[in-house]
Design a protein around this motif. Structure first.
Motif, PDB file in Angstrom:
ATOM      1  N   LYS A  47     -33.683 -80.126  42.276  1.00 47.39           N
ATOM      2  CA  LYS A  47     -33.882 -78.471  42.426  1.00 47.39           C
ATOM      3  C   LYS A  47     -35.536 -78.189  43.234  1.00 47.39           C
ATOM      4  O   LYS A  47     -35.879 -78.154  43.891  1.00 47.39           O
ATOM      5  CB  LYS A  47     -32.967 -77.575  42.274  1.00 47.39           C
ATOM      6  CG  LYS A  47     -32.318 -76.611  43.557  1.00 47.39           C
ATOM      7  CD  LYS A  47     -31.922 -75.636  43.222  1.00 47.39           C
ATOM      8  CE  LYS A  47     -32.438 -74.502  44.088  1.00 47.39           C
ATOM      9  NZ  LYS A  47     -30.485 -73.824  43.180  1.00 47.39           N
ATOM     10  N   ARG A  48     -36.329 -78.105  41.680  1.00 45.64           N
ATOM     11  CA  ARG A  48     -37.479 -78.170  42.190  1.00 45.64           C
ATOM     12  C   ARG A  48     -38.804 -78.755  42.158  1.00 45.64           C
ATOM     13  O   ARG A  48     -38.916 -77.638  42.762  1.00 45.64           O
ATOM     14  CB  ARG A  48     -38.091 -77.397  40.486  1.00 45.64           C
ATOM     15  CG  ARG A  48     -36.466 -75.571  39.604  1.00 45.64           C
ATOM     16  CD  ARG A  48     -37.217 -76.507  38.044  1.00 45.64           C
ATOM     17  NE  ARG A  48     -36.861 -74.975  37.778  1.00 45.64           N
ATOM     18  CZ  ARG A  48     -36.405 -75.165  35.707  1.00 45.64           C
ATOM     19  NH1 ARG A  48     -37.173 -75.359  35.586  1.00 45.64           N
ATOM     20  NH2 ARG A  48     -35.739 -73.883  35.520  1.00 45.64           N
ATOM     21  N   GLY A  49     -38.247 -79.748  42.137  1.00 46.77           N
ATOM     22  CA  GLY A  49     -39.325 -80.383  42.703  1.00 46.77           C
ATOM     23  C   GLY A  49     -39.139 -80.676  43.997  1.00 46.77           C
ATOM     24  O   GLY A  49     -40.029 -80.932  45.255  1.00 46.77           O
ATOM     25  N   THR A  50     -38.179 -80.363  44.569  1.00 49.52           N
ATOM     26  CA  THR A  50     -37.445 -80.097  46.151  1.00 49.52           C
ATOM     27  C   THR A  50     -38.397 -79.164  46.738  1.00 49.52           C
ATOM     28  O   THR A  50     -39.202 -79.385  47.801  1.00 49.52           O
ATOM     29  CB  THR A  50     -36.368 -80.417  46.436  1.00 49.52           C
ATOM     30  OG1 THR A  50     -35.821 -81.718  46.103  1.00 49.52           O
ATOM     31  CG2 THR A  50     -36.122 -80.722  48.544  1.00 49.52           C
ATOM     32  N   ILE A  51     -37.778 -78.427  46.515  1.00 50.75           N
ATOM     33  CA  ILE A  51     -39.164 -77.011  46.145  1.00 50.75           C
ATOM     34  C   ILE A  51     -39.798 -77.037  46.976  1.00 50.75           C
ATOM     35  O   ILE A  51     -40.838 -77.238  47.629  1.00 50.75           O
ATOM     36  CB  ILE A  51     -38.198 -75.527  45.658  1.00 50.75           C
ATOM     37  CG1 ILE A  51     -36.547 -75.812  46.312  1.00 50.75           C
ATOM     38  CG2 ILE A  51     -38.935 -74.146  46.179  1.00 50.75           C
ATOM     39  CD1 ILE A  51     -36.331 -74.628  45.108  1.00 50.75           C
ATOM     40  N   ALA A  52     -41.275 -77.602  45.545  1.00 50.95           N
ATOM     41  CA  ALA A  52     -41.803 -77.591  45.694  1.00 50.95           C
ATOM     42  C   ALA A  52     -42.745 -78.692  46.394  1.00 50.95           C
ATOM     43  O   ALA A  52     -43.900 -78.042  47.180  1.00 50.95           O
ATOM     44  CB  ALA A  52     -42.343 -77.844  44.221  1.00 50.95           C
ATOM     45  N   PHE A  53     -42.108 -79.508  46.819  1.00 51.16           N
ATOM     46  CA  PHE A  53     -42.380 -81.298  47.412  1.00 51.16           C
ATOM     47  C   PHE A  53     -42.252 -80.256  49.202  1.00 51.16           C
ATOM     48  O   PHE A  53     -43.327 -80.332  50.005  1.00 51.16           O
ATOM     49  CB  PHE A  53     -41.642 -81.555  47.332  1.00 51.16           C
ATOM     50  CG  PHE A  53     -41.583 -83.039  48.653  1.00 51.16           C
ATOM     51  CD1 PHE A  53     -43.073 -84.260  48.558  1.00 51.16           C
ATOM     52  CD2 PHE A  53     -41.194 -82.588  49.720  1.00 51.16           C
ATOM     53  CE1 PHE A  53     -43.250 -84.838  49.378  1.00 51.16           C
ATOM     54  CE2 PHE A  53     -41.223 -84.269  50.549  1.00 51.16           C
ATOM     55  CZ  PHE A  53     -42.691 -84.895  50.564  1.00 51.16           C
ATOM     56  N   ASN A  54     -41.676 -79.239  49.199  1.00 55.30           N
ATOM     57  CA  ASN A  54     -41.028 -78.714  50.850  1.00 55.30           C
ATOM     58  C   ASN A  54     -42.577 -77.826  51.088  1.00 55.30           C
ATOM     59  O   ASN A  54     -43.067 -77.512  51.952  1.00 55.30           O
ATOM     60  CB  ASN A  54     -40.217 -78.050  50.926  1.00 55.30           C
ATOM     61  CG  ASN A  54     -38.763 -79.243  50.776  1.00 55.30           C
ATOM     62  OD1 ASN A  54     -39.159 -80.044  51.160  1.00 55.30           O
ATOM     63  ND2 ASN A  54     -37.909 -78.865  50.373  1.00 55.30           N
ATOM     64  N   LYS A  55     -43.262 -77.331  50.033  1.00 56.47           N
ATOM     65  CA  LYS A  55     -43.881 -76.067  49.911  1.00 56.47           C
ATOM     66  C   LYS A  55     -45.061 -77.316  50.236  1.00 56.47           C
ATOM     67  O   LYS A  55     -46.561 -76.193  50.069  1.00 56.47           O
ATOM     68  CB  LYS A  55     -43.918 -75.268  49.032  1.00 56.47           C
ATOM     69  CG  LYS A  55     -42.587 -74.630  49.187  1.00 56.47           C
ATOM     70  CD  LYS A  55     -42.901 -73.445  48.356  1.00 56.47           C
ATOM     71  CE  LYS A  55     -41.698 -71.993  48.078  1.00 56.47           C
ATOM     72  NZ  LYS A  55     -41.969 -70.951  46.956  1.00 56.47           N
ATOM     73  N   GLU A  56     -45.590 -78.179  49.961  1.00 55.99           N
ATOM     74  CA  GLU A  56     -46.614 -79.353  49.745  1.00 55.99           C
ATOM     75  C   GLU A  56     -47.465 -78.654  48.673  1.00 55.99           C
ATOM     76  O   GLU A  56     -48.981 -78.677  48.530  1.00 55.99           O
ATOM     77  CB  GLU A  56     -47.523 -78.878  51.167  1.00 55.99           C
ATOM     78  CG  GLU A  56     -46.767 -79.496  52.428  1.00 55.99           C
ATOM     79  CD  GLU A  56     -48.064 -78.995  53.810  1.00 55.99           C
ATOM     80  OE1 GLU A  56     -48.762 -78.742  53.289  1.00 55.99           O
ATOM     81  OE2 GLU A  56     -47.262 -79.351  54.918  1.00 55.99           O
TER      82      GLU A  56
END
Length: 256
Positions: free
Chosen positions: A174-183
């Motif tokens: 979940k944290r990784g996905t959020i970081a990816f979406n924020k580039e």
């Protein structure tokens, strides 16, 4: 006459010493009993708290049954140590009824391992993980004391271990996905790599582990592609900037 008086004094001293020793021994025994009673009460309080916290986890009547039996055994120990403890007899009766009800529920209701939504609140997530760790410690303690058979212990501890693994992995994903979406690609890669490492090192081997490993490997490949694209874009931008600087440097000078 003096000898008789001296003898009486000595006898009196001996009696006082003996009575004092007996009294001190009784007080020591009572103090030890109170300590043991306090430990049993702490066991009951801890079990009650864990039962309440189970509301945040998938339904597991077997765990509730184990915790109720643990509370009842502690209450019975209190009653044996100090039968005069206020309300202890009634407490034993209540816990006996509760254990019977939980045993009937465990016989009729299946354990559900359904996925549950992770809370967004970090403190709630930490509380759930702490609850699982305490439950595993309690199960181990009960098994060591002989109050829980090895087969039941292994099955329930394994179930909790899988749940603990899922929470850790899903939280990292979940944290990784959020970081990816924020580039924030560097941070995203760290979260996914940590999740992949946890899956590789866990003794749990099931469909969830296999599927999640494949998903995370794919996500890491997407991050690698995104980083390549970003680096290429930055390189092209840098080259364009250098080209513009050269054009400015060698362009014909204006005549005034």
């Amino acid at each position: 006459m003096i000898a008789i008086i001296v003898g009486l004094i000595i006898a009196l001293i001996v009696i006082v010493v003996v009575v004092t020793s007996i009294q001190q021994h009784k007080e020591k025994l009572e103090a030890e009993k109170r300590i043991k009673v306090s430990k049993q009460k702490a066991i009951i309080d801890e079990s009650e708290e864990l039962i309440l916290n189970l509301a945040n986890l998938p339904s597991n009547p077997n765990i509730i049954k184990i915790l109720n039996r643990r509370s009842l055994n502690a209450a019975k120990s209190m009653q044996e140590l100090m039968p005069v403890v206020k309300g202890i007899k009634k407490r034993v009766q209540e816990l006996t009824s509760r254990l019977k009800a939980s045993e009937e529920l465990a016989d009729t209701q299946n354990v559900t391992d359904d996925n549950f939504t992770l809370p967004d609140n970090e403190q709630q997530l930490v509380a759930i993980l702490q609850c699982i760790k305490k439950l595993r410690a309690v199960l181990k303690s009960e098994q060591t004391k002989g109050a829980l058979d090895a087969q039941t212990y292994t099955a329930e501890d394994q179930r909790l271990a899988v749940m603990q693994l899922k929470i850790n992995i899903e939280s990292l994903v979940k944290r990784g996905t959020i970081a990816f979406n924020k580039e924030m690609l560097g941070s995203a890669r760290q979260y996914f790599e940590k999740a992949l490492q946890s899956l590789a090192s866990t003794p749990v081997k099931n469909d969830y582990v296999t599927t999640r490993q494949a998903d995370i490997v794919q996500q890491l490949e997407d991050i690698t592609d995104a980083l390549k694209h970003t680096n290429a874009k930055d390189a092209a931008k840098k080259a364009k900037s250098e080209e513009n600087e050269l054009d400015l440097l060698f362009q014909p000078k204006k005549k005034w």
